[in-house]
Design a protein around this motif. Structure first.
Motif, PDB file in Angstrom:
ATOM      1  N   ALA A   6       1.245  -1.360  -0.260  1.00 17.50           N
ATOM      2  CA  ALA A   6      -0.393   0.307   0.013  1.00 17.50           C
ATOM      3  C   ALA A   6       0.881   1.638  -0.121  1.00 17.50           C
ATOM      4  CB  ALA A   6      -1.049  -0.306   1.038  1.00 17.50           C
ATOM      5  N   PHE A   7       1.653   1.007   0.409  1.00 19.62           N
ATOM      6  CA  PHE A   7       2.723   2.371   0.870  1.00 19.62           C
ATOM      7  C   PHE A   7       3.738   3.035  -0.396  1.00 19.62           C
ATOM      8  CE2 PHE A   7       6.869   3.965   1.524  1.00 19.62           C
ATOM      9  CZ  PHE A   7       6.544   5.523   1.995  1.00 19.62           C
ATOM     10  N   CYS A   8       3.749   1.284  -1.064  1.00 15.10           N
ATOM     11  CA  CYS A   8       4.399   2.225  -3.034  1.00 15.10           C
ATOM     12  C   CYS A   8       3.705   2.067  -3.295  1.00 15.10           C
ATOM     13  CB  CYS A   8       5.109   0.391  -2.385  1.00 15.10           C
ATOM     14  SG  CYS A   8       6.129  -0.524  -2.321  1.00 15.10           S
ATOM     15  N   ARG A   9       2.305   1.401  -3.011  1.00 23.35           N
ATOM     16  CA  ARG A   9       1.316   2.164  -4.844  1.00 23.35           C
ATOM     17  C   ARG A   9       1.107   3.517  -3.795  1.00 23.35           C
ATOM     18  NH1 ARG A   9      -2.588  -1.229  -3.062  1.00 23.35           N
ATOM     19  NH2 ARG A   9      -3.491  -0.350  -1.553  1.00 23.35           N
ATOM     20  N   ASP A  10       0.720   3.962  -3.039  1.00 27.45           N
ATOM     21  CA  ASP A  10      -0.203   5.046  -2.598  1.00 27.45           C
ATOM     22  C   ASP A  10       0.374   5.971  -2.614  1.00 27.45           C
ATOM     23  OD1 ASP A  10      -2.102   3.681  -2.486  1.00 27.45           O
ATOM     24  OD2 ASP A  10      -2.968   2.987  -0.392  1.00 27.45           O
ATOM     25  N   VAL A  11       1.642   6.284  -1.620  1.00 25.85           N
ATOM     26  CA  VAL A  11       2.872   6.826  -1.981  1.00 25.85           C
ATOM     27  C   VAL A  11       3.622   7.452  -2.217  1.00 25.85           C
ATOM     28  CG1 VAL A  11       4.126   7.872   0.119  1.00 25.85           C
ATOM     29  CG2 VAL A  11       2.219   6.661   0.925  1.00 25.85           C
ATOM     30  N   LEU A  12       4.567   6.621  -2.709  1.00 28.08           N
ATOM     31  CA  LEU A  12       5.405   6.313  -3.586  1.00 28.08           C
ATOM     32  C   LEU A  12       5.244   6.029  -5.504  1.00 28.08           C
ATOM     33  CD1 LEU A  12       8.293   3.574  -2.062  1.00 28.08           C
ATOM     34  CD2 LEU A  12       7.767   6.292  -2.321  1.00 28.08           C
ATOM     35  N   ALA A  74       2.980  14.565   0.116  1.00 23.45           N
ATOM     36  CA  ALA A  74       1.824  14.635   0.736  1.00 23.45           C
ATOM     37  C   ALA A  74       1.093  13.883   0.406  1.00 23.45           C
ATOM     38  CB  ALA A  74       1.585  15.693  -0.540  1.00 23.45           C
ATOM     39  N   ALA A  75       1.596  12.511  -0.238  1.00 25.52           N
ATOM     40  CA  ALA A  75       0.968  11.545   0.050  1.00 25.52           C
ATOM     41  C   ALA A  75       0.945  11.118   1.377  1.00 25.52           C
ATOM     42  CB  ALA A  75       1.317  10.583  -1.596  1.00 25.52           C
ATOM     43  N   ALA A  76       2.033  10.459   1.814  1.00 22.68           N
ATOM     44  CA  ALA A  76       2.286  10.136   2.941  1.00 22.68           C
ATOM     45  C   ALA A  76       2.113  10.639   4.009  1.00 22.68           C
ATOM     46  CB  ALA A  76       4.169  10.186   3.120  1.00 22.68           C
ATOM     47  N   ARG A  77       1.766  11.898   4.407  1.00 19.19           N
ATOM     48  CA  ARG A  77       0.892  12.759   5.047  1.00 19.19           C
ATOM     49  C   ARG A  77      -0.421  12.269   5.017  1.00 19.19           C
ATOM     50  NH1 ARG A  77       3.763  16.635   8.035  1.00 19.19           N
ATOM     51  NH2 ARG A  77       5.674  17.462   6.476  1.00 19.19           N
ATOM     52  N   GLU A  78      -0.915  12.016   3.365  1.00 18.40           N
ATOM     53  CA  GLU A  78      -2.423  11.822   4.136  1.00 18.40           C
ATOM     54  C   GLU A  78      -2.712  10.577   4.011  1.00 18.40           C
ATOM     55  OE1 GLU A  78      -5.223  10.457   0.224  1.00 18.40           O
ATOM     56  OE2 GLU A  78      -3.736  11.931  -0.451  1.00 18.40           O
ATOM     57  N   HIS A  79      -1.792   9.644   3.888  1.00 19.90           N
ATOM     58  CA  HIS A  79      -1.739   8.177   4.804  1.00 19.90           C
ATOM     59  C   HIS A  79      -1.483   7.449   5.762  1.00 19.90           C
ATOM     60  CE1 HIS A  79      -3.544   7.314   0.647  1.00 19.90           C
ATOM     61  NE2 HIS A  79      -2.787   8.112   0.217  1.00 19.90           N
ATOM     62  N   GLY A  80      -0.980   8.769   6.478  1.00 22.45           N
ATOM     63  CA  GLY A  80      -0.796   8.590   8.253  1.00 22.45           C
ATOM     64  C   GLY A  80       0.813   8.342   8.575  1.00 22.45           C
ATOM     65  N   HIS A  81       2.205   8.553   7.365  1.00 27.29           N
ATOM     66  CA  HIS A  81       3.103   7.814   7.670  1.00 27.29           C
ATOM     67  C   HIS A  81       3.543   9.298   8.044  1.00 27.29           C
ATOM     68  CE1 HIS A  81       2.403   4.231   5.130  1.00 27.29           C
ATOM     69  NE2 HIS A  81       1.441   4.781   4.404  1.00 27.29           N
ATOM     70  N   ILE A  82       5.011   8.567   8.604  1.00 26.35           N
ATOM     71  CA  ILE A  82       5.712   9.513   9.216  1.00 26.35           C
ATOM     72  C   ILE A  82       6.947  10.706   8.260  1.00 26.35           C
ATOM     73  CG2 ILE A  82       8.707   9.787  10.737  1.00 26.35           C
ATOM     74  CD1 ILE A  82       6.559   7.791  12.398  1.00 26.35           C
ATOM     75  N   GLU A  96      14.306  17.500  -2.652  1.00 27.02           N
ATOM     76  CA  GLU A  96      14.663  16.304  -1.619  1.00 27.02           C
ATOM     77  C   GLU A  96      13.132  16.148  -0.160  1.00 27.02           C
ATOM     78  OE1 GLU A  96      18.992  14.882  -2.102  1.00 27.02           O
ATOM     79  OE2 GLU A  96      18.444  15.600  -0.023  1.00 27.02           O
ATOM     80  N   SER A  97      12.541  15.464  -0.006  1.00 24.82           N
ATOM     81  CA  SER A  97      12.459  14.652   1.256  1.00 24.82           C
ATOM     82  C   SER A  97      12.645  13.737   1.973  1.00 24.82           C
ATOM     83  CB  SER A  97      10.573  15.178   0.916  1.00 24.82           C
ATOM     84  OG  SER A  97       9.844  13.871   0.141  1.00 24.82           O
ATOM     85  N   TYR A  98      12.459  13.760   3.259  1.00 22.74           N
ATOM     86  CA  TYR A  98      12.609  12.004   3.843  1.00 22.74           C
ATOM     87  C   TYR A  98      11.079  11.751   4.364  1.00 22.74           C
ATOM     88  CZ  TYR A  98      17.458  12.811   3.470  1.00 22.74           C
ATOM     89  OH  TYR A  98      18.742  13.352   2.853  1.00 22.74           O
ATOM     90  N   VAL A  99      11.093  10.049   3.746  1.00 26.67           N
ATOM     91  CA  VAL A  99       9.449   9.805   4.550  1.00 26.67           C
ATOM     92  C   VAL A  99      10.293   8.390   4.953  1.00 26.67           C
ATOM     93  CG1 VAL A  99       7.308   8.449   4.046  1.00 26.67           C
ATOM     94  CG2 VAL A  99       8.423  10.632   2.567  1.00 26.67           C
ATOM     95  N   VAL A 100       9.622   7.741   6.085  1.00 26.63           N
ATOM     96  CA  VAL A 100       9.759   6.951   6.192  1.00 26.63           C
ATOM     97  C   VAL A 100       8.463   5.636   6.270  1.00 26.63           C
ATOM     98  CG1 VAL A 100       9.492   5.407   8.917  1.00 26.63           C
ATOM     99  CG2 VAL A 100      10.532   7.640   8.938  1.00 26.63           C
ATOM    100  N   GLY A 101       9.151   4.648   5.868  1.00 32.68           N
ATOM    101  CA  GLY A 101       8.315   3.479   5.430  1.00 32.68           C
ATOM    102  C   GLY A 101       7.572   2.977   6.457  1.00 32.68           C
ATOM    103  N   PRO A 102       6.675   1.673   5.851  1.00 29.81           N
ATOM    104  CA  PRO A 102       6.305   1.007   7.042  1.00 29.81           C
ATOM    105  C   PRO A 102       6.662  -0.141   7.690  1.00 29.81           C
ATOM    106  CG  PRO A 102       4.859   0.312   5.133  1.00 29.81           C
ATOM    107  CD  PRO A 102       5.860   1.004   4.475  1.00 29.81           C
TER     108      PRO A 102
END
Length: 115
Positions: A6-12, A74-82, A96-102
């Motif tokens: 879901a992270f790969c699809r919805d965020v990335l 934006a997608a990470a924030r929308e889906h509740g990721h750090i 760049e931005s830095y996002v933590v995956g599940p």
């Protein structure tokens, strides 16, 4: 595996080629990645390296050159990721931005600055 898929699809914004509870193949930025669930390593040489690990991806940074850092943030924030660091222009010529995956992996989408 479902959370990473879901992270790969919805965020990335990756395309899911195939996915089940053990394995997923995704296409992202022109490359195909194969992801395996921990339990698929029972008879694998990697077994000893992941045994007892609390956070699977601790310390791993995956740089995604050509991914839109603002859109991924934006997608990470929308889906509740750090989001460790929001999109910013860096002196080395990338945004760049830095996002933590599940699983604790840090994804760094980056794109060249205009000009």
């Amino acid at each position: 595996m479902a959370a990473m898929e879901a992270f790969c699809r919805d965020v990335l914004g990756a395309d899911i080629i195939y996915a089940d509870e053990d394995f997923a193949a995704i296409e992202l930025l022109g490359s195909v990645f194969m992801l395996h669930a921990d339990h698929s390593y029972l008879d694998n040489a990697m077994t000893g390296t992941i045994a007892g690990a609390e956070t699977r991806g601790a310390g791993v940074e995956l740089r995604l050159y050509g991914a839109n850092p603002d859109a991924v943030e934006a997608a990470a924030r929308e889906h509740g990721h750090i989001v460790l660091a929001g999109a910013i222009d860096k002196p080395h010529g990338l945004r760049e931005s830095y996002v933590v995956g599940p699983d604790g992996y840090i994804f760094v989408p980056s794109a060249p600055l205009a000009g």
